[in-house]
Design a protein around this motif. Structure first.
Motif, mmCIF file in Angstrom:
data_model
loop_
_atom_site.group_PDB
_atom_site.id
_atom_site.type_symbol
_atom_site.label_atom_id
_atom_site.label_comp_id
_atom_site.label_asym_id
_atom_site.label_seq_id
_atom_site.Cartn_x
_atom_site.Cartn_y
_atom_site.Cartn_z
ATOM 1 N N GLU A 61 18.031 57.608 44.689
ATOM 2 C CA GLU A 61 17.690 58.925 45.243
ATOM 3 C C GLU A 61 17.099 59.802 44.138
ATOM 4 O O GLU A 61 17.572 59.800 43.002
ATOM 5 C CB GLU A 61 18.933 59.608 45.831
ATOM 6 N N ALA A 62 16.093 60.570 44.492
ATOM 7 C CA ALA A 62 15.419 61.438 43.518
ATOM 8 C C ALA A 62 16.404 62.395 42.851
ATOM 9 O O ALA A 62 16.327 62.614 41.640
ATOM 10 C CB ALA A 62 14.306 62.217 44.197
ATOM 11 N N ILE A 63 17.320 62.951 43.616
ATOM 12 C CA ILE A 63 18.278 63.919 43.057
ATOM 13 C C ILE A 63 19.129 63.274 41.958
ATOM 14 O O ILE A 63 19.456 63.912 40.970
ATOM 15 C CB ILE A 63 19.153 64.555 44.170
ATOM 16 N N TRP A 64 19.492 61.995 42.132
ATOM 17 C CA TRP A 64 20.267 61.290 41.107
ATOM 18 C C TRP A 64 19.421 61.128 39.839
ATOM 19 O O TRP A 64 19.874 61.423 38.735
ATOM 20 C CB TRP A 64 20.749 59.932 41.601
ATOM 21 N N LYS A 65 18.196 60.687 40.023
ATOM 22 C CA LYS A 65 17.315 60.445 38.885
ATOM 23 C C LYS A 65 17.022 61.746 38.128
ATOM 24 O O LYS A 65 16.962 61.749 36.903
ATOM 25 C CB LYS A 65 16.012 59.802 39.349
ATOM 26 N N GLU A 66 16.856 62.838 38.867
ATOM 27 C CA GLU A 66 16.511 64.119 38.248
ATOM 28 C C GLU A 66 17.692 64.782 37.546
ATOM 29 O O GLU A 66 17.523 65.348 36.466
ATOM 30 C CB GLU A 66 15.977 65.077 39.319
ATOM 31 N N LYS A 67 18.872 64.719 38.156
ATOM 32 C CA LYS A 67 19.999 65.513 37.645
ATOM 33 C C LYS A 67 21.065 64.725 36.895
ATOM 34 O O LYS A 67 21.774 65.297 36.073
ATOM 35 C CB LYS A 67 20.686 66.257 38.805
ATOM 36 N N TYR A 68 21.213 63.424 37.202
ATOM 37 C CA TYR A 68 22.395 62.723 36.703
ATOM 38 C C TYR A 68 22.125 61.443 35.915
ATOM 39 O O TYR A 68 22.948 61.040 35.106
ATOM 40 C CB TYR A 68 23.326 62.378 37.883
ATOM 41 N N LYS A 69 21.001 60.801 36.169
ATOM 42 C CA LYS A 69 20.728 59.506 35.533
ATOM 43 C C LYS A 69 20.802 59.614 34.017
ATOM 44 O O LYS A 69 20.265 60.538 33.420
ATOM 45 C CB LYS A 69 19.354 59.002 35.959
ATOM 46 N N GLY A 70 21.475 58.638 33.418
ATOM 47 C CA GLY A 70 21.566 58.578 31.973
ATOM 48 C C GLY A 70 22.668 59.432 31.368
ATOM 49 O O GLY A 70 22.911 59.371 30.173
ATOM 50 N N LYS A 71 23.339 60.232 32.196
ATOM 51 C CA LYS A 71 24.430 61.072 31.703
ATOM 52 C C LYS A 71 25.752 60.329 31.834
ATOM 53 O O LYS A 71 25.932 59.521 32.739
ATOM 54 C CB LYS A 71 24.503 62.379 32.488
#
Length: 113
Positions: A61-71
């Motif tokens: 989901e775009a929201i995951w990639k934008e806000k959370y991915k890699g954290k």
């Protein structure tokens, strides 16, 4: 009672709902994008599924990639992200008693119906 966490716009979720309808069993439909589970409800579902929160996240989901991915996020932070952005919750989830499955593949639902 059987409960399905359903998103009518998702093909797999619609297929899961159809499977439940054909089973002839009583069930409740939870439109989780409208009636977002609380953090406590998600924690209970995760226990029933026997998985960590990250396995319930739709990582494409775009929201995951934008806000959370890699954290690096704690279980509670991941759960809160799903509550704040319910599109992140994998679907469909079917709960029967104290057990639950993610209906991917669809045959998983047969295990608890």
């Amino acid at each position: 009672m059987i409960k399905i966490y359903h998103n009518p716009r998702c093909r797999k979720s619609r297929e899961g709902l159809d499977l439940l309808e054909k089973s002839g069993k009583d069930f409740e439909v939870v439109l989780y994008l409208e009636n977002v589970p609380t953090p406590n409800e998600l924690q209970t579902i995760l226990k029933q599924l026997g998985i960590p929160a990250m396995e319930l996240v739709r990582k494409n989901e775009a929201i995951w990639k934008e806000k959370y991915k890699g954290k690096t996020l704690s279980e509670n932070e991941i759960i809160n992200a799903m509550v704040e952005n319910p599109k992140l919750i994998e679907r469909p989830i079917v709960v029967n008693g104290n057990r639950a499955v993610i209906g991917r593949p669809l045959e998983e639902i047969n295990k608890i119906v």
